[in-house]
Design a protein around this motif. Structure first.
Motif, PDB file in Angstrom:
ATOM      1  N   GLU A  71     -35.387 -33.125 -17.007  1.00 43.61           N
ATOM      2  CA  GLU A  71     -36.100 -31.990 -17.589  1.00 43.61           C
ATOM      3  C   GLU A  71     -35.385 -30.680 -17.268  1.00 43.61           C
ATOM      4  O   GLU A  71     -35.217 -29.825 -18.135  1.00 43.61           O
ATOM      5  CB  GLU A  71     -37.562 -31.942 -17.107  1.00 43.61           C
ATOM      6  N   GLU A  72     -34.967 -30.515 -16.002  1.00 38.13           N
ATOM      7  CA  GLU A  72     -34.236 -29.293 -15.615  1.00 38.13           C
ATOM      8  C   GLU A  72     -32.921 -29.183 -16.372  1.00 38.13           C
ATOM      9  O   GLU A  72     -32.527 -28.095 -16.790  1.00 38.13           O
ATOM     10  CB  GLU A  72     -33.926 -29.305 -14.115  1.00 38.13           C
TER      11      GLU A  72
ATOM     12  N   ARG B 143     -33.543 -28.276 -20.018  1.00 45.15           N
ATOM     13  CA  ARG B 143     -33.938 -26.859 -20.067  1.00 45.15           C
ATOM     14  C   ARG B 143     -32.730 -25.948 -19.892  1.00 45.15           C
ATOM     15  O   ARG B 143     -32.576 -24.959 -20.600  1.00 45.15           O
ATOM     16  CB  ARG B 143     -34.983 -26.555 -18.994  1.00 45.15           C
TER      17      ARG B 143
ATOM     18  N   TYR C 129     -29.524 -26.442 -20.569  1.00 41.65           N
ATOM     19  CA  TYR C 129     -28.637 -26.407 -21.733  1.00 41.65           C
ATOM     20  C   TYR C 129     -29.308 -25.872 -22.995  1.00 41.65           C
ATOM     21  O   TYR C 129     -28.643 -25.257 -23.826  1.00 41.65           O
ATOM     22  CB  TYR C 129     -28.034 -27.794 -21.989  1.00 41.65           C
ATOM     23  N   THR C 130     -30.615 -26.085 -23.151  1.00 45.51           N
ATOM     24  CA  THR C 130     -31.279 -25.600 -24.358  1.00 45.51           C
ATOM     25  C   THR C 130     -31.719 -24.145 -24.209  1.00 45.51           C
ATOM     26  O   THR C 130     -31.365 -23.310 -25.039  1.00 45.51           O
ATOM     27  CB  THR C 130     -32.483 -26.492 -24.737  1.00 45.51           C
ATOM     28  N   GLU C 131     -32.465 -23.837 -23.161  1.00 46.21           N
ATOM     29  CA  GLU C 131     -32.966 -22.469 -23.010  1.00 46.21           C
ATOM     30  C   GLU C 131     -31.871 -21.492 -22.604  1.00 46.21           C
ATOM     31  O   GLU C 131     -31.792 -20.396 -23.137  1.00 46.21           O
ATOM     32  CB  GLU C 131     -34.097 -22.415 -21.981  1.00 46.21           C
ATOM     33  N   TYR C 132     -31.048 -21.875 -21.664  1.00 49.41           N
ATOM     34  CA  TYR C 132     -30.063 -20.936 -21.128  1.00 49.41           C
ATOM     35  C   TYR C 132     -28.816 -20.844 -21.995  1.00 49.41           C
ATOM     36  O   TYR C 132     -28.264 -19.763 -22.182  1.00 49.41           O
ATOM     37  CB  TYR C 132     -29.666 -21.320 -19.707  1.00 49.41           C
TER      38      TYR C 132
ATOM     39  N   GLY D  21     -28.509 -22.399 -25.239  1.00 51.25           N
ATOM     40  CA  GLY D  21     -28.795 -22.388 -26.669  1.00 51.25           C
ATOM     41  C   GLY D  21     -28.484 -23.668 -27.421  1.00 51.25           C
ATOM     42  O   GLY D  21     -28.519 -23.680 -28.653  1.00 51.25           O
TER      43      GLY D  21
ATOM     44  N   LYS E  38     -29.365 -27.423 -28.859  1.00 51.51           N
ATOM     45  CA  LYS E  38     -30.612 -27.941 -29.425  1.00 51.51           C
ATOM     46  C   LYS E  38     -30.719 -29.433 -29.153  1.00 51.51           C
ATOM     47  O   LYS E  38     -29.753 -30.168 -29.308  1.00 51.51           O
ATOM     48  CB  LYS E  38     -30.658 -27.727 -30.944  1.00 51.51           C
TER      49      LYS E  38
ATOM     50  N   TYR F 161     -25.614 -13.460 -24.271  1.00 57.67           N
ATOM     51  CA  TYR F 161     -25.597 -14.446 -23.191  1.00 57.67           C
ATOM     52  C   TYR F 161     -25.811 -13.780 -21.835  1.00 57.67           C
ATOM     53  O   TYR F 161     -26.565 -14.277 -21.002  1.00 57.67           O
ATOM     54  CB  TYR F 161     -24.290 -15.247 -23.175  1.00 57.67           C
TER      55      TYR F 161
ATOM     56  N   ARG G  60     -29.428 -12.892 -21.713  1.00 56.87           N
ATOM     57  CA  ARG G  60     -30.255 -14.103 -21.668  1.00 56.87           C
ATOM     58  C   ARG G  60     -30.270 -14.679 -20.254  1.00 56.87           C
ATOM     59  O   ARG G  60     -31.324 -14.973 -19.692  1.00 56.87           O
ATOM     60  CB  ARG G  60     -29.715 -15.137 -22.645  1.00 56.87           C
TER      61      ARG G  60
ATOM     62  N   PHE H  54     -33.407 -14.771 -17.370  1.00 59.81           N
ATOM     63  CA  PHE H  54     -33.929 -15.965 -16.710  1.00 59.81           C
ATOM     64  C   PHE H  54     -33.749 -15.895 -15.194  1.00 59.81           C
ATOM     65  O   PHE H  54     -34.177 -16.797 -14.474  1.00 59.81           O
ATOM     66  CB  PHE H  54     -33.242 -17.227 -17.226  1.00 59.81           C
TER      67      PHE H  54
END
Length: 154
Positions: free
Chosen positions: A14-15, A18, A20-23, A25, A27, A90, A93, A97
């Protein structure tokens, strides 16, 4: 010809997804129906980062990929690099976070490099064209000898 993909084995799926997707970008997308848990993360239509979830019962995984040593890293791999656009986005972003990142401009390569570490200890380099650079927003890294030599030549 090009990097096809790389695979991460992790007890922190899960981490890792998260990160690779949230930080970064990427998908999450379609993954074949393997007999072991995991995720495929895409850049555009290319499944670039494959994530395999390490579980206590890995018979199906071992049957498919063979025996592997559990633990971080892959020996000789130092880092994985992605060519990117949108440096300021970036930087903002990652700062938003609260992620620590290091960066530098390498004039001889016309690159602005940004470095972060994923939840599994894998070092990731984001490479931008130096023309996008408006300054360092993360922790500044030492410049290579190339910069000193370029300045001396001027």
């Amino acid at each position: 010809m090009k990097l096809d993909h790389y695979t991460l084995r992790t007890r922190k799926p899960e981490e890792t997804v998260r990160f690779y997707t949230e930080y970064l970008g990427l998908k999450e997308g379609w993954r074949p129906p393997f007999n072991f848990p995991g995720h495929w993360l895409y850049i555009g239509d290319v499944p670039t980062v494959h994530i395999i979830t390490i579980t206590d019962d890995e018979k199906a995984l071992r049957d498919y990929v063979g025996e592997r040593k559990d633990g971080p890293g892959s020996g000789s791999i130092d880092h994985i690099a992605f060519r990117c656009v949108g440096l300021a986005e970036y930087q903002d972003r990652l700062a938003g976070f609260g992620l620590k990142f290091r960066e530098r401009v390498v004039p001889a390569l016309e690159q602005h490099q940004l470095f972060i570490v994923d939840p599994n200890g894998v070092h990731i380099e984001l490479v931008f064209n130096a023309a996008e650079s408006t300054g360092i927003k993360g922790d500044e890294m030492p410049q290579s000898k190339m910069k000193a030599e370029a300045n001396a030549a001027e």
